[in-house]
Motif scaffolding. Sequence first.
Motif, PDB file in Angstrom:
ATOM      1  N   GLY A  86      68.166  54.987  51.427  1.00 54.45           N
ATOM      2  CA  GLY A  86      69.012  56.171  51.307  1.00 54.45           C
ATOM      3  C   GLY A  86      68.226  57.458  51.128  1.00 54.45           C
ATOM      4  N   ASN A  87      66.936  57.347  50.819  1.00 56.85           N
ATOM      5  CA  ASN A  87      66.092  58.520  50.628  1.00 56.85           C
ATOM      6  C   ASN A  87      65.053  58.689  51.733  1.00 56.85           C
ATOM      7  N   VAL A  88      65.242  57.975  52.827  1.00 61.89           N
ATOM      8  CA  VAL A  88      64.365  58.113  53.990  1.00 61.89           C
ATOM      9  C   VAL A  88      65.233  58.539  55.162  1.00 61.89           C
TER      10      VAL A  88
ATOM     11  N   ASP B  67      64.812  63.542  47.921  1.00 61.20           N
ATOM     12  CA  ASP B  67      65.231  63.212  46.564  1.00 61.20           C
ATOM     13  C   ASP B  67      64.163  62.480  45.758  1.00 61.20           C
ATOM     14  N   PRO B  68      62.941  63.039  45.714  1.00 65.88           N
ATOM     15  CA  PRO B  68      61.893  62.349  44.958  1.00 65.88           C
ATOM     16  C   PRO B  68      62.166  62.358  43.459  1.00 65.88           C
TER      17      PRO B  68
ATOM     18  N   ILE C  69      56.319  50.776  47.228  1.00 66.88           N
ATOM     19  CA  ILE C  69      56.370  49.695  48.223  1.00 66.88           C
ATOM     20  C   ILE C  69      57.447  48.691  47.809  1.00 66.88           C
ATOM     21  N   GLY C  70      57.447  48.315  46.538  1.00 66.71           N
ATOM     22  CA  GLY C  70      58.447  47.377  46.045  1.00 66.71           C
ATOM     23  C   GLY C  70      59.858  47.916  46.159  1.00 66.71           C
ATOM     24  N   LYS C  71      60.021  49.204  45.895  1.00 67.41           N
ATOM     25  CA  LYS C  71      61.354  49.821  45.973  1.00 67.41           C
ATOM     26  C   LYS C  71      61.851  49.847  47.417  1.00 67.41           C
TER      27      LYS C  71
ATOM     28  N   TYR D 245      69.268  45.156  48.983  1.00 66.67           N
ATOM     29  CA  TYR D 245      70.045  45.690  47.870  1.00 66.67           C
ATOM     30  C   TYR D 245      71.258  46.509  48.330  1.00 66.67           C
ATOM     31  N   PRO D 246      71.103  47.424  49.307  1.00 66.89           N
ATOM     32  CA  PRO D 246      72.292  48.188  49.719  1.00 66.89           C
ATOM     33  C   PRO D 246      73.410  47.298  50.264  1.00 66.89           C
ATOM     34  N   ILE D 247      73.045  46.233  50.939  1.00 60.88           N
ATOM     35  CA  ILE D 247      74.046  45.316  51.491  1.00 60.88           C
ATOM     36  C   ILE D 247      74.782  44.608  50.346  1.00 60.88           C
ATOM     37  N   ILE D 248      74.035  44.205  49.339  1.00 67.40           N
ATOM     38  CA  ILE D 248      74.653  43.564  48.175  1.00 67.40           C
ATOM     39  C   ILE D 248      75.579  44.551  47.471  1.00 67.40           C
ATOM     40  N   MET D 249      75.143  45.809  47.326  1.00 61.77           N
ATOM     41  CA  MET D 249      75.972  46.817  46.660  1.00 61.77           C
ATOM     42  C   MET D 249      77.238  47.135  47.448  1.00 61.77           C
ATOM     43  N   GLN D 250      77.208  46.896  48.753  1.00 62.13           N
ATOM     44  CA  GLN D 250      78.403  47.085  49.582  1.00 62.13           C
ATOM     45  C   GLN D 250      79.318  45.865  49.536  1.00 62.13           C
TER      46      GLN D 250
END
Length: 178
Positions: free
Chosen positions: A53-55, A66-67, A79-81, A90-95
Amino acid sequence: YLDELLTATHVFINGKCYLTPDSAMAKIARNSSIMKHLLPNRIGFIHGDLHTGNVLMKGGELYYVDPNGSLSMPIEYDIGKLLHSVHGQYPIIMQGQFLIEKDGRCGYKYTVRENVIYRRAYEYLRNNLTHDEFMRGLYAEALHFATMLPHHIKNREETTALYLRATELFDELLVMLK
Protein backbone atom coordinates in the motif's frame (compact mmCIF):
# COMPACT_ATOMS: atom_id res chain seq x y z
CA TYR A 1 -9.06 -19.09 21.88
CA LEU A 2 -5.74 -17.29 21.61
CA ASP A 3 -4.46 -19.07 24.70
CA GLU A 4 -5.20 -22.40 22.98
CA LEU A 5 -3.18 -21.31 19.94
CA LEU A 6 -0.28 -19.86 21.91
CA THR A 7 0.15 -22.77 24.33
CA ALA A 8 0.22 -25.51 21.68
CA THR A 9 3.59 -26.85 20.52
CA HIS A 10 2.28 -28.26 17.24
CA VAL A 11 -0.60 -27.51 14.92
CA PHE A 12 -1.98 -29.37 11.92
CA ILE A 13 -2.66 -27.33 8.79
CA ASN A 14 -4.26 -29.15 5.87
CA GLY A 15 -3.17 -32.45 7.40
CA LYS A 16 0.50 -31.51 7.89
CA CYS A 17 2.02 -31.18 11.36
CA TYR A 18 3.89 -27.92 12.02
CA LEU A 19 5.76 -26.46 14.95
CA THR A 20 3.85 -23.47 16.28
CA PRO A 21 5.55 -20.06 15.93
CA ASP A 22 6.61 -20.12 19.59
CA SER A 23 8.12 -23.60 19.24
CA ALA A 24 9.83 -22.66 15.97
CA MET A 25 11.31 -19.50 17.51
CA ALA A 26 12.58 -21.52 20.47
CA LYS A 27 14.19 -24.03 18.09
CA ILE A 28 15.87 -21.21 16.17
CA ALA A 29 17.04 -19.49 19.37
CA ARG A 30 18.73 -22.68 20.61
CA ASN A 31 21.05 -22.70 17.59
CA SER A 32 23.57 -19.85 17.84
CA SER A 33 24.88 -20.31 14.28
CA ILE A 34 21.36 -20.03 12.88
CA MET A 35 20.66 -16.99 15.05
CA LYS A 36 23.86 -15.36 13.83
CA HIS A 37 22.74 -16.02 10.25
CA LEU A 38 19.24 -14.61 10.78
CA LEU A 39 19.88 -11.58 12.95
CA PRO A 40 20.18 -8.25 11.13
CA ASN A 41 23.70 -7.20 10.29
CA ARG A 42 23.10 -3.88 8.53
CA ILE A 43 21.71 -0.76 10.09
CA GLY A 44 20.62 2.16 7.99
CA PHE A 45 17.83 4.45 6.88
CA ILE A 46 14.65 2.46 6.30
CA HIS A 47 11.13 3.26 5.16
CA GLY A 48 9.67 1.69 8.29
CA ASP A 49 6.30 0.70 6.82
CA LEU A 50 7.21 -0.76 3.45
CA HIS A 51 4.18 -2.70 2.27
CA THR A 52 2.30 -2.84 -1.02
CA GLY A 53 0.00 0.00 0.00
CA ASN A 54 3.02 2.30 0.31
CA VAL A 55 4.62 1.43 -3.03
CA LEU A 56 3.31 3.21 -6.10
CA MET A 57 4.31 2.72 -9.72
CA LYS A 58 4.11 5.37 -12.41
CA GLY A 59 5.74 5.12 -15.82
CA GLY A 60 7.74 2.07 -14.77
CA GLU A 61 9.23 3.89 -11.76
CA LEU A 62 8.61 2.89 -8.15
CA TYR A 63 7.74 5.50 -5.54
CA TYR A 64 7.71 4.83 -1.82
CA VAL A 65 5.17 6.91 0.12
CA ASP A 66 4.16 7.41 3.75
CA PRO A 67 7.52 6.63 5.35
CA ASN A 68 7.73 5.91 9.04
CA GLY A 69 11.45 5.24 9.14
CA SER A 70 14.53 5.91 11.13
CA LEU A 71 18.22 6.39 10.44
CA SER A 72 19.28 3.47 12.58
CA MET A 73 17.09 0.46 11.96
CA PRO A 74 17.86 -2.98 10.54
CA ILE A 75 17.37 -2.92 6.79
CA GLU A 76 15.88 -6.42 7.01
CA TYR A 77 12.86 -4.88 8.73
CA ASP A 78 11.79 -3.31 5.42
CA ILE A 79 12.51 -6.52 3.49
CA GLY A 80 10.43 -8.48 5.99
CA LYS A 81 7.61 -5.94 5.84
CA LEU A 82 7.49 -6.10 2.05
CA LEU A 83 7.57 -9.92 2.12
CA HIS A 84 4.78 -9.69 4.71
CA SER A 85 2.59 -8.23 1.95
CA VAL A 86 3.61 -10.16 -1.15
CA HIS A 87 4.65 -13.51 0.31
CA GLY A 88 2.63 -13.64 3.52
CA GLN A 89 -0.31 -12.05 1.71
CA TYR A 90 -1.27 -9.95 4.71
CA PRO A 91 -3.49 -7.61 2.63
CA ILE A 92 -5.39 -10.61 1.27
CA ILE A 93 -5.95 -11.93 4.79
CA MET A 94 -7.11 -8.47 5.94
CA GLN A 95 -9.63 -8.46 3.07
CA GLY A 96 -11.04 -11.72 4.42
CA GLN A 97 -9.98 -13.68 1.33
CA PHE A 98 -9.20 -16.88 3.23
CA LEU A 99 -11.01 -19.97 4.42
CA ILE A 100 -10.53 -21.62 7.79
CA GLU A 101 -12.24 -24.72 9.04
CA LYS A 102 -11.41 -26.29 12.40
CA ASP A 103 -10.31 -29.88 11.89
CA GLY A 104 -9.98 -31.44 15.34
CA ARG A 105 -8.48 -29.88 18.49
CA CYS A 106 -5.24 -28.60 16.92
CA GLY A 107 -6.03 -28.95 13.26
CA TYR A 108 -7.21 -26.56 10.57
CA LYS A 109 -8.08 -26.60 6.91
CA TYR A 110 -6.72 -23.28 5.71
CA THR A 111 -6.32 -21.54 2.37
CA VAL A 112 -5.63 -17.95 1.31
CA ARG A 113 -6.70 -16.70 -2.09
CA GLU A 114 -3.63 -16.34 -4.28
CA ASN A 115 -2.82 -12.96 -5.81
CA VAL A 116 -0.84 -13.31 -9.05
CA ILE A 117 0.72 -9.85 -8.78
CA TYR A 118 1.91 -10.57 -5.25
CA ARG A 119 3.33 -13.92 -6.37
CA ARG A 120 5.30 -12.18 -9.15
CA ALA A 121 6.56 -9.52 -6.74
CA TYR A 122 7.64 -12.27 -4.35
CA GLU A 123 9.46 -14.12 -7.14
CA TYR A 124 11.20 -10.89 -8.10
CA LEU A 125 12.37 -10.31 -4.52
CA ARG A 126 13.40 -13.95 -4.13
CA ASN A 127 15.49 -13.76 -7.30
CA ASN A 128 17.06 -10.37 -6.61
CA LEU A 129 17.91 -10.49 -2.93
CA THR A 130 21.03 -12.30 -1.82
CA HIS A 131 20.42 -15.57 -0.01
CA ASP A 132 21.29 -13.95 3.33
CA GLU A 133 19.05 -10.92 2.70
CA PHE A 134 16.18 -13.20 1.76
CA MET A 135 16.62 -15.46 4.80
CA ARG A 136 16.79 -12.50 7.19
CA GLY A 137 13.79 -10.96 5.45
CA LEU A 138 11.84 -14.21 5.75
CA TYR A 139 12.64 -14.35 9.46
CA ALA A 140 11.49 -10.73 9.87
CA GLU A 141 8.32 -11.54 7.88
CA ALA A 142 7.47 -14.48 10.14
CA LEU A 143 8.10 -12.31 13.20
CA HIS A 144 5.82 -9.57 11.78
CA PHE A 145 3.00 -12.11 11.61
CA ALA A 146 3.68 -13.64 15.02
CA THR A 147 3.87 -10.31 16.85
CA MET A 148 0.69 -8.82 15.42
CA LEU A 149 -1.72 -11.39 16.86
CA PRO A 150 -2.70 -9.29 19.91
CA HIS A 151 -3.65 -6.38 17.61
CA HIS A 152 -6.28 -8.54 15.89
CA ILE A 153 -7.57 -10.43 18.93
CA LYS A 154 -11.16 -9.18 18.58
CA ASN A 155 -11.53 -10.96 15.25
CA ARG A 156 -11.02 -14.66 15.96
CA GLU A 157 -10.94 -15.83 12.33
CA GLU A 158 -8.53 -13.11 11.26
CA THR A 159 -6.21 -13.75 14.21
CA THR A 160 -6.29 -17.48 13.54
CA ALA A 161 -5.47 -16.88 9.86
CA LEU A 162 -2.49 -14.71 10.86
CA TYR A 163 -1.35 -17.35 13.34
CA LEU A 164 -1.60 -20.12 10.75
CA ARG A 165 0.30 -18.01 8.23
CA ALA A 166 3.04 -17.32 10.79
CA THR A 167 3.21 -21.06 11.42
CA GLU A 168 3.66 -21.78 7.71
CA LEU A 169 6.31 -19.08 7.37
CA PHE A 170 8.39 -20.38 10.27
CA ASP A 171 8.16 -23.85 8.78
CA GLU A 172 9.32 -22.55 5.41
CA LEU A 173 12.22 -20.82 7.11
CA LEU A 174 13.22 -23.94 9.08
CA VAL A 175 13.13 -26.07 5.91
CA MET A 176 15.33 -23.57 4.08
CA LEU A 177 17.81 -23.52 6.99
CA LYS A 178 18.45 -27.28 6.75
